[in-house]
Design an enzyme around this catalytic site. Structure first.
Site, mmCIF file in Angstrom:
data_model
loop_
_atom_site.group_PDB
_atom_site.id
_atom_site.type_symbol
_atom_site.label_atom_id
_atom_site.label_comp_id
_atom_site.label_asym_id
_atom_site.label_seq_id
_atom_site.Cartn_x
_atom_site.Cartn_y
_atom_site.Cartn_z
ATOM 1 N N THR A 189 44.416 41.422 28.032
ATOM 2 C CA THR A 189 45.151 41.041 29.240
ATOM 3 C C THR A 189 44.452 39.900 29.960
ATOM 4 O OG1 THR A 189 45.925 43.273 29.623
ATOM 5 C CG2 THR A 189 45.802 41.856 31.544
ATOM 6 N N GLY A 241 41.658 46.189 29.072
ATOM 7 C CA GLY A 241 41.261 47.223 28.122
ATOM 8 C C GLY A 241 42.312 48.308 27.995
#
Ligand code: SD4
Length: 325
Positions: A189, A241
């Site tokens: 991300t 994550g």
């Protein structure tokens, strides 16, 4: 301590950093606070480039082969936000989030109706599937469709791809058995922090989530305090994550709380990450914390090193830093 104005983001997404810096520094030159515009422009660069195929369209297909997006912008001056979860068939998730922030009293819109919202304001509806994401999906199906995100599933009959359903009995000791389904190859991300010269702190995220997720899944990225948080009085944090685990701990909120308590950004990052790894030692993820003066701290787990990128007057082209996990 690095001088503000400043742009910092997760991973080595340097073009995103550079673009955010370009917009921010132009605003600064014109004595305009464009932190939010800079953050949106930076994250959009990653969306358009399909950074690591884990931001934007054409990556991380869900079990049905569709890419769906999560994004958020969090404004540390107003403690206001805009976010979209599981946004379908619209590429520019970060600007839909910006639209939610600037034009509604809501914080988070999700799914098909978020798509309708975006369309009604002129965002283009189009497929987010590409040859690449189609291939990812086909390969997954050929490899017996590992049910990545199901627990307690019946053994999958050869070559049959769901629908999965849980067995009656739950596994005991689920936490110790928790295998990280993530690694730095498939899970990146963009989380970005922008601080303007006058101290306006903004943070945000954009992602296509997790590969082969169960359709409808929303990750941490659009959840305030999980994927990102900001308070201009103290600073901001962004996380990347395993979002399914991460959102249970609100690491970005916790880190900014630590800044409020006077803890350093490095210590705040370590504390927020440790809160997760105490319970989930195999957790894959990282957090970047920036205090309002521009001092950066970062912590990671489940990979060797974690890169983040920053840009400021000293490094207008952006510079990549690595930390050891
Ligand atoms: C998610 N946290 O949806 C996101 C993905 C990510 O680095 O962070 N990748 O779980």
């Amino acid at each position: 301590s690095l001088p503000i104005p400043l742009v910092v983001n997760t991973w080595n997404f340097q073009n995103a950093t550079k673009e955010a810096w370009r917009v921010l520094s132009e605003g600064e030159a014109n004595k305009k606070d464009v932190s939010i515009e800079a953050l949106a422009a930076g994250c959009k660069t990653c969306q358009d480039e399909q950074c690591d195929t884990t931001v934007g369209y054409g990556g991380s297909p869900d079990e049905n082969g569709e890419t769906a997006l999560d994004a958020m912008i969090f404004d540390g001056d107003t403690i206001n936000m805009g976010a979209v979860g599981n946004l379908r068939r619209i590429k520019d998730a970060i600007n839909v989030a910006k639209y939610v922030l600037e034009n509604t009293e809501h914080s988070l819109l999700a799914g098909n109706l978020a798509t309708d919202f975006a369309k009604s304001f002129g965002f283009l509806e189009e497929s987010l599937q590409t040859n690449f994401s189609l291939n990812q999906w086909e390969n997954w199906k050929e490899n017996n469709c590992q049910p990545n995100f199901w627990k307690n599933v019946e053994p999958n009959p050869q070559k049959s791809c769901g629908p999965y359903k849980p067995k009656e009995n739950r596994l005991s000791n689920e936490i110790l058995k928790y295998p990280s389904r993530y690694n730095s190859q498939n899970h990146d991300t963009i989380g970005m922090v922008v601080i303007s010269g006058n101290g306006h702190v903004v943070s945000g995220t954009s992602t296509n989530g997790a590969k082969f997720k169960i359709p409808g899944r929303v990750g941490d990225s659009p959840i305030p305090g999980a994927g990102a948080y900001a308070d201009s009085k103290f600073g901001a944090a962004v996380a990347t994550g395993d979002g399914d685990v991460m959102m249970r701990f609100l690491p970005s909120f916790l880190a900014v709380e630590k800044l409020r308590d006077g803890v350093s950004s490095q210590k705040a990052a370590s504390i927020a990450l440790a809160r997760i790894t105490e319970k989930y030692p195999n957790f894959f993820g990282a957090i970047v914390v920036v205090d309002k003066k521009g001092t950066i701290g970062a912590a990671c787990n489940g990979m060797e090193t974690f890169p983040y990128t920053l840009a400021n007057a000293q490094y207008p082209e952006g510079i990549i830093k690595y930390i050891k996990c």
